[in-house]
Write an enzyme that holds these catalytic residues in place. Structure first.
Site, PDB file in Angstrom:
ATOM      1  N   HIS A   1      -3.668  -9.425  13.054  1.00 49.65           N
ATOM      2  CA  HIS A   1      -3.725  -8.194  13.861  1.00 49.65           C
ATOM      3  C   HIS A   1      -5.047  -8.211  14.617  1.00 49.65           C
ATOM      4  O   HIS A   1      -6.103  -8.457  14.032  1.00 49.65           O
ATOM      5  CB  HIS A   1      -3.651  -6.989  12.928  1.00 49.65           C
ATOM      6  CG  HIS A   1      -3.403  -5.678  13.614  1.00 49.65           C
ATOM      7  ND1 HIS A   1      -4.298  -5.104  14.490  1.00 49.65           N
ATOM      8  CD2 HIS A   1      -2.351  -4.830  13.545  1.00 49.65           C
ATOM      9  CE1 HIS A   1      -3.804  -3.957  14.918  1.00 49.65           C
ATOM     10  NE2 HIS A   1      -2.615  -3.769  14.369  1.00 49.65           N
TER      11      HIS A   1
ATOM     12  N   GLU B   1      -6.241   5.328  15.999  1.00 47.41           N
ATOM     13  CA  GLU B   1      -5.958   3.885  15.971  1.00 47.41           C
ATOM     14  C   GLU B   1      -5.106   3.513  17.168  1.00 47.41           C
ATOM     15  O   GLU B   1      -4.181   4.249  17.526  1.00 47.41           O
ATOM     16  CB  GLU B   1      -5.111   3.508  14.744  1.00 47.41           C
ATOM     17  CG  GLU B   1      -5.764   3.591  13.407  1.00 47.41           C
ATOM     18  CD  GLU B   1      -4.792   3.154  12.300  1.00 47.41           C
ATOM     19  OE1 GLU B   1      -3.835   2.395  12.582  1.00 47.41           O
ATOM     20  OE2 GLU B   1      -4.982   3.595  11.169  1.00 47.41           O
TER      21      GLU B   1
ATOM     22  N   TRP C   1       3.026  -6.785  13.166  1.00 48.59           N
ATOM     23  CA  TRP C   1       4.224  -6.301  12.474  1.00 48.59           C
ATOM     24  C   TRP C   1       5.456  -6.194  13.374  1.00 48.59           C
ATOM     25  O   TRP C   1       6.462  -5.639  12.960  1.00 48.59           O
ATOM     26  CB  TRP C   1       3.930  -4.960  11.789  1.00 48.59           C
ATOM     27  CG  TRP C   1       3.133  -3.993  12.617  1.00 48.59           C
ATOM     28  CD1 TRP C   1       1.788  -3.776  12.528  1.00 48.59           C
ATOM     29  CD2 TRP C   1       3.609  -3.129  13.655  1.00 48.59           C
ATOM     30  NE1 TRP C   1       1.394  -2.829  13.448  1.00 48.59           N
ATOM     31  CE2 TRP C   1       2.490  -2.409  14.141  1.00 48.59           C
ATOM     32  CE3 TRP C   1       4.863  -2.876  14.208  1.00 48.59           C
ATOM     33  CZ2 TRP C   1       2.588  -1.483  15.174  1.00 48.59           C
ATOM     34  CZ3 TRP C   1       4.962  -1.942  15.237  1.00 48.59           C
ATOM     35  CH2 TRP C   1       3.830  -1.260  15.698  1.00 48.59           C
TER      36      TRP C   1
ATOM     37  N   ASN D   1      -4.348   8.255   4.698  1.00 45.61           N
ATOM     38  CA  ASN D   1      -4.160   7.473   5.922  1.00 45.61           C
ATOM     39  C   ASN D   1      -2.684   7.463   6.271  1.00 45.61           C
ATOM     40  O   ASN D   1      -1.840   7.155   5.414  1.00 45.61           O
ATOM     41  CB  ASN D   1      -4.623   6.022   5.731  1.00 45.61           C
ATOM     42  CG  ASN D   1      -4.623   5.261   7.044  1.00 45.61           C
ATOM     43  OD1 ASN D   1      -5.329   5.638   7.977  1.00 45.61           O
ATOM     44  ND2 ASN D   1      -3.815   4.221   7.146  1.00 45.61           N
ATOM     45  N   GLU D   2      -2.376   7.810   7.485  1.00 41.66           N
ATOM     46  CA  GLU D   2      -0.989   7.788   7.960  1.00 41.66           C
ATOM     47  C   GLU D   2      -0.028   8.246   6.869  1.00 41.66           C
ATOM     48  O   GLU D   2       0.893   7.521   6.461  1.00 41.66           O
ATOM     49  CB  GLU D   2      -0.604   6.395   8.463  1.00 41.66           C
ATOM     50  CG  GLU D   2      -1.272   6.038   9.780  1.00 41.66           C
ATOM     51  CD  GLU D   2      -0.706   4.775  10.426  1.00 41.66           C
ATOM     52  OE1 GLU D   2       0.022   4.020   9.756  1.00 41.66           O
ATOM     53  OE2 GLU D   2      -0.983   4.560  11.614  1.00 41.66           O
TER      54      GLU D   2
ATOM     55  N   ARG E   1       0.854  -1.193   0.000  1.00 40.85           N
ATOM     56  CA  ARG E   1       0.000   0.000   0.000  1.00 40.85           C
ATOM     57  C   ARG E   1       0.891   1.245   0.000  1.00 40.85           C
ATOM     58  O   ARG E   1       2.099   1.145   0.178  1.00 40.85           O
ATOM     59  CB  ARG E   1      -0.924   0.006   1.217  1.00 40.85           C
ATOM     60  CG  ARG E   1      -0.153   0.059   2.532  1.00 40.85           C
ATOM     61  CD  ARG E   1      -1.074   0.185   3.722  1.00 40.85           C
ATOM     62  NE  ARG E   1      -0.307   0.065   4.955  1.00 40.85           N
ATOM     63  CZ  ARG E   1      -0.825   0.004   6.166  1.00 40.85           C
ATOM     64  NH1 ARG E   1      -2.138   0.056   6.325  1.00 40.85           N
ATOM     65  NH2 ARG E   1      -0.072  -0.089   7.230  1.00 40.85           N
TER      66      ARG E   1
ATOM     67  N   GLU F   1      -2.907  -8.401   7.355  1.00 36.64           N
ATOM     68  CA  GLU F   1      -3.228  -8.036   8.741  1.00 36.64           C
ATOM     69  C   GLU F   1      -4.187  -9.021   9.396  1.00 36.64           C
ATOM     70  O   GLU F   1      -4.864  -8.689  10.368  1.00 36.64           O
ATOM     71  CB  GLU F   1      -3.748  -6.598   8.783  1.00 36.64           C
ATOM     72  CG  GLU F   1      -2.604  -5.640   8.465  1.00 36.64           C
ATOM     73  CD  GLU F   1      -2.976  -4.175   8.426  1.00 36.64           C
ATOM     74  OE1 GLU F   1      -4.148  -3.876   8.133  1.00 36.64           O
ATOM     75  OE2 GLU F   1      -2.081  -3.358   8.672  1.00 36.64           O
ATOM     76  N   LYS F   2      -4.219 -10.249   8.877  1.00 35.35           N
ATOM     77  CA  LYS F   2      -5.195 -11.199   9.443  1.00 35.35           C
ATOM     78  C   LYS F   2      -4.820 -11.629  10.854  1.00 35.35           C
ATOM     79  O   LYS F   2      -5.671 -12.116  11.593  1.00 35.35           O
ATOM     80  CB  LYS F   2      -5.420 -12.392   8.529  1.00 35.35           C
ATOM     81  CG  LYS F   2      -4.225 -13.252   8.238  1.00 35.35           C
ATOM     82  CD  LYS F   2      -4.645 -14.392   7.309  1.00 35.35           C
ATOM     83  CE  LYS F   2      -3.461 -15.209   6.821  1.00 35.35           C
ATOM     84  NZ  LYS F   2      -2.512 -14.422   6.010  1.00 35.35           N
TER      85      LYS F   2
HETATM   86  C1  GAL Z   1      -1.532   1.507  10.843  1.00 33.28           C
HETATM   87  C2  GAL Z   1      -2.446   1.657   9.644  1.00 33.28           C
HETATM   88  C3  GAL Z   1      -3.593   0.670   9.687  1.00 33.28           C
HETATM   89  C4  GAL Z   1      -3.096  -0.676  10.081  1.00 33.28           C
HETATM   90  C5  GAL Z   1      -2.417  -0.601  11.425  1.00 33.28           C
HETATM   91  C6  GAL Z   1      -1.926  -1.930  11.938  1.00 33.28           C
HETATM   92  O1  GAL Z   1      -0.239   1.874  10.485  1.00 33.28           O
HETATM   93  O2  GAL Z   1      -2.963   2.948   9.531  1.00 33.28           O
HETATM   94  O3  GAL Z   1      -4.196   0.639   8.408  1.00 33.28           O
HETATM   95  O4  GAL Z   1      -2.207  -1.133   9.114  1.00 33.28           O
HETATM   96  O5  GAL Z   1      -1.316   0.241  11.317  1.00 33.28           O
HETATM   97  O6  GAL Z   1      -1.266  -1.814  13.168  1.00 33.28           O
END
Ligand code: GAL
Length: 683
Positions: A370, A319, A327, A161-162, A123, A367-368
């Site tokens: 997460h 968030e 990650w 986003n970010e 992304r 991200e499954k």
């Molecule tokens: C952020 C992001 C989210 C998601 C999240 C996971 O960096 O904005 O979309 O990826 O981390 O921790």
């Protein structure tokens, strides 16, 4: 139509309930079949969710081809959310360009310093300065604003986003072109740039703007001022993107506030958020805990700094995680009580919205693994029960929403430019870590039970009794003047090794270190003396120094030596000094003492400044206190930093919430915070 954004919070639709905390998550319904949407809304209501961030990664679904727009599914979910009483922080959806766009225009893909293309497949694979990308992104933002500007569920716009999470540094030809324009605006003439960059060194003199490049892979260290300016430029380039999308939104929907999610967290250092904060109607932040001995301190530090760059106004926690992320090298699940404690610590530092990534844990994709509010296990899970409890608790705290942070008497000065410059290459040590030094001082404040604000350079210092400015490396003349007046007016300043060394062009202040602060501190250092990795020195106050030492000469009779080296090449020479200036003072710590080591000297300096903890002595260090308030009412947030129960004798006031522990005060016993528990008390 630029307007100087004054603080604006979520737009309130006519039929909105009384204001309180916003609670929710990123919501990605496009990953799920329609039947799940109905269950989602039902469960959101059950959990107390009243807001979601929608469409963040929906570009490919909304615009499946250059001239094809498919809004039907988004209309449907917007309506469903509204019918369910859930507001929407709607993304402009520009975060991740779809495959058709990168196939049609591969020239939007970022380029690394070695000339390598950053390919699609993950992304945020776009150049911040690509005119082609900008055109497509603004078209999408326009369509979104036209379509949903009047939708009753819409309460805020979420730009991209970010920004900069993966694409802050781009070395492409677009970046080179934009960098030259940025430099021309900063310096006016090539000659002025030559002076600022010190290009007489290594025959780097430029004669035309067109010769200047980003600091791409070079034979040796690229010019340091070029590197520093490229960092400034890169932050500005993404800020420009934010402004460009924002201008579209302001033009079409002037009544809807605009935000974007910052990442004031950990080692994310590319974006100068104190500067970006002026560009949004309200500050939003994302934060993820890095487990470890200072994990909780770092959360508090980040929330505290976010509160400062938000100008003391409430901000939006956009968030964080309900439990593990996906990650880190090993992704730890949160332990009992941590979900509520982590969320409420952000609230303690001024957040008026508590949102997670994400609502429902993805079944597919990177991200499954997460965590989310609804995990793979479904609503019959401890995580879902915990988020539901927190939703109810935020309801109990609704009177706190809208209150602002009460300033502390001490502060840590955080300086993005010093962070950038002090960690560049070709320096006395490559081991220096700016943010870690700042965090260590913050940990020491927490351990001593003394509140400290984390403020950025440019914030008003006058109200503070004591300011710690760790590794304040870049000190332009104006900042030196400000710090001098702070001390002359009775303030107590503490600074450390590698401070006051360069000006805004990264040119050394001459005549001995710490250049710009030499006279104020009453010391002079002729040569830096960093320590090799693994080497340490002892000080006569019992502490141990690593990383750095300085051979200090006192230049003023009034300078007091607070500690001296007792080992190493500097044995017998001063390690920590303080110069009294009227009622104020200026102290210098010439070595890295670490989070525990700075406690002793900080305690002495706080004592000298007359600053002490507000909590009863036994709780100090074990409980973090943060204070919000409005009018004559204060709200004390008491956060148990330990895994043991902690008693809080003598804390009076009305208990509004307690996540773990017991209120025994009616039986004449103290309030007890359970392990990792949080209490909120109205006083
Ligand atoms: C952020 C992001 C989210 C998601 C999240 C996971 O960096 O904005 O979309 O990826 O981390 O921790």
């Amino acid at each position: 139509m630029t307007r100087a954004p004054s603080p604006r919070w979520l737009r309130r639709p006519h039929d909105a309930p009384a204001p309180g905390f916003a609670y929710g998550a990123d919501y990605n319904p496009e990953q799920w079949p329609r039947e799940v949407w109905h269950e989602d809304i039902r469960l959101m209501r059950e959990a107390g969710v009243n807001i979601v961030s929608l469409a963040i990664f929906s570009w490919a679904r909304i615009q499946p081809a250059p001239d094809v727009w498919e809004f039907g599914w988004l209309d449907e979910i917007m309506d469903l959310l509204h019918a369910g009483g859930i507001s929407v922080d709607l993304a402009t959806a520009t975060a991740s360009p779809p495959p058709w766009l990168t196939t049609l225009h591969p020239e939007i893909l970022p380029v690394g310093p070695h000339g390598e293309t950053v390919w699609p497949g993950a992304r945020q694979h776009w150049r911040p300065t690509s005119p082609v990308f900008r055109t497509y992104a603004l078209k999408l933002a326009t369509k979104m604003a036209e379509r949903y500007g009047d939708h009753p569920a819409l309460v805020a716009w979420h730009v991209s986003n970010e920004l900069g999470c993966h694409n802050i540094y781009d070395f492409s030809d677009d970046a080179a072109r934009a960098f030259r324009i940025w430099l021309a605006a900063r310096y006016g003439t090539v000659e002025a740039l030559n002076h600022a960059w010190g290009t007489d060194f290594w025959s780097q003199r430029y004669t035309e703007w067109g010769q200047i490049l980003p600091p791409r892979l070079a034979a040796s260290h690229p010019n340091p001022t070029q590197q520093l300016d490229f960092k400034r430029f890169s932050s500005d380039a993404l800020k420009e993107h934010l402004r460009a999308e924002r201008e579209v939104l302001y033009r079409l929907t002037p009544e809807v506030p605009v935000t974007t999610n910052f990442m004031v967290m950990g080692e994310t250092k590319g974006m100068h958020y104190a500067d970006w904060a002026r560009e949004v109607d309200f500050v939003s932040n994302d934060h993820y805990v890095h487990p470890g001995p200072q994990g909780l301190d770092e959360l508090s530090f980040s929330a505290n700094l976010t509160g400062s760059i938000a100008g003391g106004h409430p901000w939006f926690l956009m968030e964080h995680s309900t439990s593990a992320v996906n990650w880190q090298p090993v992704n730890l699940a949160k332990r009992e009580g941590e979900l509520a404690r982590d969320s409420l610590l952000h609230v303690a530092h001024g957040a008026d919205a508590v949102c997670y990534f994400q609502w429902r844990q993805s079944a597919a994709g990177a991200e499954k693994y997460h965590s989310a509010m609804v995990p793979h296990a479904g609503p019959d899970s401890e995580v879902f029960r915990s988020v539901t409890r927190l939703g109810a608790l935020l309801g109990d705290l609704s009177e706190v929403a809208g209150s602002t942070r009460r300033p502390a008497r001490a502060a840590i000065l955080f300086d993005w430019e010093s962070w950038w410059a002090s960690e560049q290459d070709s320096h006395p040590s490559s081991l220096l870590r700016y943010r870690q030094e700042a965090l260590d001082w913050y940990s020491a404040f927490l351990a001593l039970g003394v509140r400290a604000d984390v403020v950025h350079t440019g914030a008003e210092l006058a109200g503070y009794d004591l300011v710690v400015a760790p590794v304040l490396h870049v000190v332009p003349r104006a900042l030196a003047k400000e710090l001098n007046s702070f001390v002359e007016n009775g303030g107590h300043l503490v600074t450390t090794y590698f401070s006051g060394v360069v000006d805004e062009n990264d040119h050394a202040w001459l005549g001995g270190y710490p250049g710009a602060l030499r006279d104020l501190l009453g010391i002079r250092i002729e040569e830096f003396a960093p320590l090799p990795d693994g080497r340490s020195v002892t000080l006569d106050d019992g502490s141990t120094g690593t990383l750095w030492t300085d051979p200090i000469t006192l230049t003023d009779d009034t300078v007091e030596v607070l500690a001296s080296y007792t080992s190493g090449d500097r044995a017998g020479r001063p390690a920590i000094t303080r110069r009294a200036v009227g009622r104020g003072s200026a102290a210098y710590v010439s070595t890295r003492l670490g989070a525990e080591g700075v406690r002793g000297v900080l305690a002495r300096l706080l004592d000298g400044a007359g600053v002490s903890g507000e909590l009863p002595a036994p709780a100090r260090g074990r409980v973090e206190l943060a204070v919000r308030g409005h009018g004559a009412t204060d709200y004390w947030f008491l956060v148990n930093r330990t895994d043991e129960p902690v008693e809080l004798p003598g804390v009076d006031g009305t208990l509004l919430a307690l996540t773990a522990g017991a209120d025994q005060r009616s039986a004449g016993q103290p309030l007890v915070l359970g392990p990792r528990g949080v209490a909120v008390v109205r006083r």
